[in-house]
Design an enzyme around this catalytic site. Structure first.
Site, PDB file in Angstrom:
ATOM      1  CG  HIS A 256      -0.339   0.564   2.411  1.00 21.04           C
ATOM      2  ND1 HIS A 256      -0.339   1.881   2.815  1.00 21.04           N
ATOM      3  CD2 HIS A 256      -1.599   0.312   1.971  1.00 21.04           C
ATOM      4  CE1 HIS A 256      -1.544   2.387   2.623  1.00 21.04           C
ATOM      5  NE2 HIS A 256      -2.322   1.460   2.106  1.00 21.04           N
TER       6      HIS A 256
ATOM      7  N   GLY B 264       6.690   1.337  16.316  1.00 16.68           N
ATOM      8  CA  GLY B 264       7.789   0.507  15.862  1.00 16.68           C
ATOM      9  C   GLY B 264       7.614  -0.980  16.076  1.00 16.68           C
ATOM     10  CB  SER B 265       4.772  -3.276  16.635  1.00 18.10           C
ATOM     11  OG  SER B 265       3.908  -3.080  15.541  1.00 18.10           O
TER      12      SER B 265
ATOM     13  NE  ARG C 117       6.482  16.538   0.959  1.00 17.75           N
ATOM     14  CZ  ARG C 117       5.798  15.881   1.890  1.00 17.75           C
ATOM     15  NH1 ARG C 117       6.286  14.789   2.439  1.00 17.75           N
ATOM     16  NH2 ARG C 117       4.621  16.297   2.280  1.00 17.75           N
TER      17      ARG C 117
ATOM     18  CB  THR D   5      -1.373 -10.111  14.704  1.00 12.63           C
ATOM     19  OG1 THR D   5      -1.804  -9.402  15.863  1.00 12.63           O
ATOM     20  CG2 THR D   5      -0.838 -11.463  15.112  1.00 12.63           C
TER      21      THR D   5
ATOM     22  CG  LEU E  10       1.444   7.512  -1.436  1.00 10.57           C
ATOM     23  CD1 LEU E  10       2.670   7.622  -0.547  1.00 10.57           C
ATOM     24  CD2 LEU E  10       0.400   8.536  -1.033  1.00 10.57           C
ATOM     25  CG  ASP E  11       0.812   3.720  -0.018  1.00  9.62           C
ATOM     26  OD1 ASP E  11       1.902   3.517   0.533  1.00  9.62           O
ATOM     27  OD2 ASP E  11      -0.078   4.440   0.479  1.00  9.62           O
TER      28      ASP E  11
ATOM     29  CB  THR F  19       7.854   3.125  -7.424  1.00  4.50           C
ATOM     30  OG1 THR F  19       6.432   3.211  -7.259  1.00  4.50           O
ATOM     31  CG2 THR F  19       8.276   1.667  -7.594  1.00  4.50           C
TER      32      THR F  19
ATOM     33  NE  ARG G 245       6.942  14.359   6.893  1.00  4.20           N
ATOM     34  CZ  ARG G 245       6.083  15.366   6.987  1.00  4.20           C
ATOM     35  NH1 ARG G 245       5.047  15.296   7.802  1.00  4.20           N
ATOM     36  NH2 ARG G 245       6.240  16.441   6.252  1.00  4.20           N
ATOM     37  CB  ILE G 246       4.616  11.785   1.052  1.00  2.00           C
ATOM     38  CG1 ILE G 246       3.251  11.192   1.420  1.00  2.00           C
ATOM     39  CG2 ILE G 246       4.854  11.739  -0.456  1.00  2.00           C
ATOM     40  CD1 ILE G 246       2.078  11.975   0.859  1.00  2.00           C
TER      41      ILE G 246
HETATM   42  C1  GAR Z   1       1.428  -0.409  10.575  1.00  2.00           C
HETATM   43  O1  GAR Z   1       0.118  -0.912  10.591  1.00  2.00           O
HETATM   44  C2  GAR Z   1       1.824  -0.064   9.143  1.00  2.00           C
HETATM   45  O2  GAR Z   1       1.323  -0.947   8.192  1.00  2.00           O
HETATM   46  C3  GAR Z   1       1.226   1.301   8.998  1.00  2.00           C
HETATM   47  O3  GAR Z   1       1.442   1.935  10.238  1.00  2.00           O
HETATM   48  C4  GAR Z   1       1.500   0.946  11.274  1.00  2.00           C
HETATM   49  C5  GAR Z   1       2.787   1.131  12.033  1.00  2.00           C
HETATM   50  O4  GAR Z   1       2.823   0.347  13.205  1.00  2.00           O
HETATM   51  N1  GAR Z   1       1.835   2.019   7.922  1.00  2.00           N
HETATM   52  C6  GAR Z   1       1.221   2.951   7.197  1.00  2.00           C
HETATM   53  O5  GAR Z   1       0.071   3.303   7.408  1.00  2.00           O
HETATM   54  C7  GAR Z   1       2.057   3.554   6.090  1.00  2.00           C
HETATM   55  N2  GAR Z   1       1.310   4.509   5.344  1.00  2.00           N
HETATM   56  P1  GAR Z   1       4.220   0.092  13.945  1.00  2.00           P
HETATM   57  O6  GAR Z   1       4.883   1.445  14.167  1.00  2.00           O
HETATM   58  O7  GAR Z   1       3.831  -0.557  15.236  1.00  2.00           O
HETATM   59  O8  GAR Z   1       5.050  -0.799  13.064  1.00  2.00           O
END
Ligand code: GAR
Length: 202
Positions: free
Chosen positions: A108, A12-13, A64, A171, A143-144, A140, A90-91
């Protein structure tokens, strides 16, 4: 203010960067942090920041669609205007995505359209790319693949590993995602303000 719900699966950063950004004259406020993983590190971080949290564990559902019904119910209770996916792994089905059309963002860790899906940093290194980065895009059913709203770039150094690259990109993610959310929230709040602005000038 506009109401923002943030969906996470892990540390969750990015969620924390978004939450910290929504103060002062920001047009939005965080109303819920929801995880599909019980005990995700981001839940404790959100609680520490005084944000309501919820868990909808995908493993508790047969399909799902059943998972997404529970997700939708919990989200609707928080009445968000915007959903931010922040490391949510999750997709989502086209049906769920359609319900939040134009109001759901994702971050992403690649320079989309390069490397949708997983293992983005390893793929960028293996390809010999000179640059990598992150993208915030509208979600949308593809995916990505939704419209890109902003990107941040980093240069690959000699000896770069997926881990060092991930740290460098993360960062930048923490600067990029708040910037794009603010732009989106400002646009949405102008749109929702304009009908009443017109009414008051009658
Ligand atoms: C981040 O790097 C984000 O871009 C990536 O997961 C990490 C989550 O870090 N997301 C994906 O790969 C989505 N497919 P966080 O929990 O510290 O924010």
């Amino acid at each position: 203010p506009l109401r923002v719900a943030i969906l996470i699966s892990g540390g969750g950063s990015n969620m924390e960067a978004l939450v910290r950004s929504m103060t002062g004259d920001h047009p939005a406020r965080p109303v819920l942090v929801l995880s599909n993983r019980p005990g995700a590190g981001g839940l404790a971080r959100a609680e520490a920041a005084g944000i309501a949290t919820a868990t909808v564990d995908h493993r508790g559902f047969e399909t799902r669609e059943a998972f997404e019904e529970a997700l939708q119910a919990r989200l609707e209770a928080a009445r968000p205007d915007i959903l931010c996916l922040a490391g949510f792994m999750r997709i989502l089905t086209p049906g769920f995505v359609a319900r939040w059309q134009g109001r759901m963002l994702n971050i992403h860790p690649s320079l989309l359209p390069l490397y949708p899906g997983l293992d983005t940093h390893a793929r960028a290194i293996a390809a010999g790319d000179a640059e990598a980065g992150a993208s915030v895009h509208e979600v949308t059913a593809d995916l990505d693949g939704g419209p890109v709203l902003g990107q941040a770039r980093v240069t690959l150094d000699p000896g770069e590993t997926p881990e060092t690259l991930a740290a460098k990109v993360l960062t930048q993610e923490h600067r990029l995602y708040p910037r794009v959310l603010r732009e989106v929230a400002e646009r949405l709040s102008r749109q929702s303000a304009s009908p009443s602005a017109r009414l008051s000038s009658l």
